[in-house]
Design a protein around this motif. Sequence first.
Motif, short mmCIF file in Angstrom:
data_model
loop_
_atom_site.label_atom_id
_atom_site.label_comp_id
_atom_site.label_asym_id
_atom_site.label_seq_id
_atom_site.Cartn_x
_atom_site.Cartn_y
_atom_site.Cartn_z
N SER A 161 -4.05 -11.21 -6.55
CA SER A 161 -5.14 -12.03 -7.07
C SER A 161 -4.85 -13.52 -6.88
CB SER A 161 -5.38 -11.72 -8.55
OG SER A 161 -4.22 -11.97 -9.32
N PHE A 164 -5.40 -14.19 -3.24
CA PHE A 164 -6.84 -14.10 -2.96
C PHE A 164 -7.54 -15.39 -3.41
CE2 PHE A 164 -11.16 -13.10 -4.33
CZ PHE A 164 -11.67 -12.49 -3.19
N PHE A 206 -10.33 -10.18 -9.09
CA PHE A 206 -9.53 -9.42 -8.13
C PHE A 206 -8.43 -8.63 -8.85
CE2 PHE A 206 -6.94 -9.00 -4.18
CZ PHE A 206 -7.94 -8.49 -3.38
#
Length: 461
Positions: A161, A164, A206
């Motif tokens: 995450s 991302f 995410f």
Amino acid sequence: MADNQHSALNDDSFNQFQLEEYKNISNAHFETNKQISAFYRYYLLIASAPAIIFVWFKGGGNIINSLLNCPAENINVNLFVGFFMFILSIIGMFACFYMISFRLDSILYARTVNGIRNYFFSKRARNDSHFRVLPLLTNQPDYRQKHTFGIIVYSFGLINSIYFAIGARIIASVGEEFFTNYFLIKIPIILTNYGVSHSILAAISFFLLHIGYYRFIANYRKYSYMKTNIIGVDIDGVLNKHRDTFCTMLWEKKGITLWADDIDKIPVHQMTNSIITRNDEFDIFNDPEYWKRQDEFQTDVGKIIQELRNSFGYKIHIHTYRPWPQFSFGTISRVILETKWSDNSIKKITKEWLNRYNIEYDKLYIERTSIDKGRMKFIFLGSLFNLIRKDFKNRFFYTNNKPYRYFVEDDINNAKKLSRYCEYVFLIEQTYNCNTEIDMPINIIRVKDWKEIKEYIKELG
């Protein structure tokens, strides 16, 4: 005495099989855990790559500031770093999903080992709990483990995450200008610059995707995996009294006397010393009245099926082989047959008959061919291009491609084939399938009526 010796030999063989199975599955369980550990180490090694990228990108200064607010000459480099981190987070997500499946397989092996252990411990009369520390229950360990494997999932989700969010943020900061200047295209929805709060929201979303997938797939393994809820049902000889109707119409049309209980082979013209010809059979089967006049197998069959659907939660898929009318045999002219069937179709008649007796179902398949695997060349090409004609899809095709828990049949040959695809096959006893000399698979259960089927389903679950 001979039966006891045979039973003892069978027990010894089964015990030996269980021991070998115990060894193999135990080894598979430990090997899977080793693979998970190795896989996690490799992932951590790959996940450290962005640190090297940062060192290469800028030896000193504010790296994040340079990535998010770069001068025009660094657009290409920043975009490379952004896409690298973005793609790395996606790959990491799929790696996490793959490792979750690996772990769930390991738990399945552990549960199987527990079941085999329970098999042998249950044979002992005294209590052995004072030296047994490993579980015997097949519902342990739990598929979702918050405090053990869950930590690995959380770490995957956290790293992925962060990558991302940062990757997407870098792409958004320079991507719009890059694509506008070099490719003369603008994608404002994807490549619009956004703030820190949006990055945090992207990271949380995410991260929750990892947790949500873990919960979903663990619950699927716990409640749905290898627990199909489909019951396949034949019609003729299972839901109706086709022998009785055949004998009645045989007398009305041909003046031939035949009792239902005397039919010991299907098709009837193949019975020993039978005076009934194939033309006699086709004259009856080609008449739509034969299919309309069928009586239900027992008066409460519709009620039992309704209970299986609504109270037990099963889906009812009805399969019936009814390739009628056919014009290849029979004494009735094609013109007359076409007139009789002008306002009818076998599917329409079948649906009306099921509705008349309040037999509920989820899907109805009218099979136009009895070929087990269909035409192999046609099915190969049809599978390749997804062009298989519906007429060539029969009960064997569907049960081979979709898990069926049970199937209710009256044809002994069909039952043997279906036993390869279904967990249990109920064979409704008819005069033409009572040959006890045929070697039957262990998952075929002979039953007399639908009440007995319901009791077995309640017991088997």
